[in-house]
Design a protein around this motif. Sequence first.
Motif, PDB file in Angstrom:
ATOM      1  N   GLY A  26      -8.988   3.156  -5.894  1.00  0.00           N
ATOM      2  CA  GLY A  26     -10.053   3.746  -5.082  1.00  0.00           C
ATOM      3  C   GLY A  26     -10.376   5.153  -5.519  1.00  0.00           C
ATOM      4  N   THR A  27      -9.394   6.058  -5.341  1.00  0.00           N
ATOM      5  CA  THR A  27      -9.589   7.483  -5.598  1.00  0.00           C
ATOM      6  C   THR A  27     -10.125   7.761  -6.996  1.00  0.00           C
ATOM      7  OG1 THR A  27      -7.761   7.901  -4.099  1.00  0.00           O
ATOM      8  CG2 THR A  27      -8.370   9.701  -5.557  1.00  0.00           C
ATOM      9  N   GLY A  47      -2.296   5.101  -5.446  1.00  0.00           N
ATOM     10  CA  GLY A  47      -1.705   5.950  -6.478  1.00  0.00           C
ATOM     11  C   GLY A  47      -1.805   5.424  -7.903  1.00  0.00           C
ATOM     12  N   SER A  83      -3.891   5.778  -0.001  1.00  0.00           N
ATOM     13  CA  SER A  83      -4.907   6.251  -0.944  1.00  0.00           C
ATOM     14  C   SER A  83      -4.599   7.684  -1.368  1.00  0.00           C
ATOM     15  CB  SER A  83      -6.281   6.164  -0.282  1.00  0.00           C
ATOM     16  OG  SER A  83      -7.268   6.466  -1.222  1.00  0.00           O
ATOM     17  N   GLY A  84      -4.646   7.935  -2.681  1.00  0.00           N
ATOM     18  CA  GLY A  84      -4.368   9.272  -3.200  1.00  0.00           C
ATOM     19  C   GLY A  84      -2.889   9.555  -3.336  1.00  0.00           C
ATOM     20  N   GLU A 104       0.833  -1.208   0.000  1.00  0.00           N
ATOM     21  CA  GLU A 104       0.000   0.000   0.000  1.00  0.00           C
ATOM     22  C   GLU A 104       0.865   1.255   0.000  1.00  0.00           C
ATOM     23  OE1 GLU A 104      -2.679   2.082  -0.338  1.00  0.00           O
ATOM     24  OE2 GLU A 104      -3.884   0.881   1.081  1.00  0.00           O
TER      25      GLU A 104
HETATM   26  C1  1GP Z   1      -5.906   2.582  -0.803  1.00  0.00           C
HETATM   27  O1  1GP Z   1      -4.704   1.116  -2.153  1.00  0.00           O
HETATM   28  C2  1GP Z   1      -5.911   1.772  -2.043  1.00  0.00           C
HETATM   29  O2  1GP Z   1      -6.022   1.761   0.290  1.00  0.00           O
HETATM   30  C3  1GP Z   1      -6.301   2.589  -3.236  1.00  0.00           C
HETATM   31  O3  1GP Z   1      -5.522   3.746  -3.422  1.00  0.00           O
HETATM   32  O4  1GP Z   1      -7.177   5.564  -3.670  1.00  0.00           O
HETATM   33  O5  1GP Z   1      -4.860   5.859  -4.541  1.00  0.00           O
HETATM   34  O6  1GP Z   1      -6.450   4.318  -5.672  1.00  0.00           O
HETATM   35  P1  1GP Z   1      -6.021   4.930  -4.390  1.00  0.00           P
END
Ligand code: 1GP
Length: 250
Positions: A223-224, A202, A175-176, A172
Motif C-alpha cells: 500500500g504505502t 511493511g 500499514s507503514g 498484517e
Molecule cells: C496494510 O498490509 C497493508 O493493510 C499494506 O501495508 O502500507 O505497509 O504496504 P503497507
Amino acid sequence: MNVYASILEKLREEKVHMTLIDPASQTPDRAGKIAEEAEAAGTDFIMVGGSTNIDGHMLDRTIESIRDSCTRKIIIFPGSSNMVSDRADAIYYLSLMNSEDPEFIVGHQVRAARYLRALGLEVIPMGYLVFEPGMTVGKVGKARLIGREDHILASSFALSAQLFGMKLVYFESGSGSPTTVSPKVVSETKALISVPLIVGGGIRDRETAQAITRAGADIIVTGTLAERSQDVYASLHPIISGVKGIPVQK
Ligand code: 1GP
C-alpha cells in the motif's frame, strides 16, 4: 465469475499481488492514477480501505475513479461497518480475530450484515490477524499483537479461521510497518492451512516480497509504497515481477 473464484483461478497459475489504496491518503483522482500504474506494473486486484474512518462519499468517489482508470477488480478492505459501497466488486467480511474488543471480531460485521445482503455485494469471509508492531490498525482495532516470529500462535489463529469457514487468512503487520511477519511464520502456517494466505504490511522491496512469497504466501499486499511514490510503476514493477517469479505449488 465472482471475485473469490477469480482469485483462486489466478492462484492456480501464479502468485498474486494486490495494491491497497486508502481513500483517506489521497484525492480520488490520484487514487485512479495509482491504480492505473499499478495495473500496468502487473497488480492483480485493487483493495480499497484502511483503518481510519472514511465517509461513504469519499469511498464511492475513490472507487469510481479507480474504476474509470483501471480494469482490475476492486475489493473493499473495511475498517468499520460504515465502509460499504455498492461500487466495489466485493468486500472482505473480515474478523480481526486477535482483537481484545468484540466489536472488531463480530460487532461491525453484525451491523453491516443486513445492509450487505440488501446490496447484493459479494462477501469474502476472512480471518484478519494483526502482528507486531501493528501500527494504526493495531491500536484502532485493539489487537493483542502476535509476535512476528510466533509461528505457533499465528498458525493456530490461521487454522482456527479456516475451521470457522473463512475463505482467506490475512497476516498484517500494519500499514507503514518497519518490519514484516517472518518467513518462518508464513511457512509454518502454510503447512497447516489450505485457504489462501495474504501477507501485508511493511513490504517495500523485491527481496522481502520474494522471501515471504517463497515461504508460502499466496498473495502479497503493498500500500504505502505506491501512495508515497512519484513513479508508481517503477516502485511496484520489481516487487510484482519478483512475486510472480516464485512458482506456485501445483
Ligand atoms: C496494510 O498490509 C497493508 O493493510 C499494506 O501495508 O502500507 O505497509 O504496504 P503497507
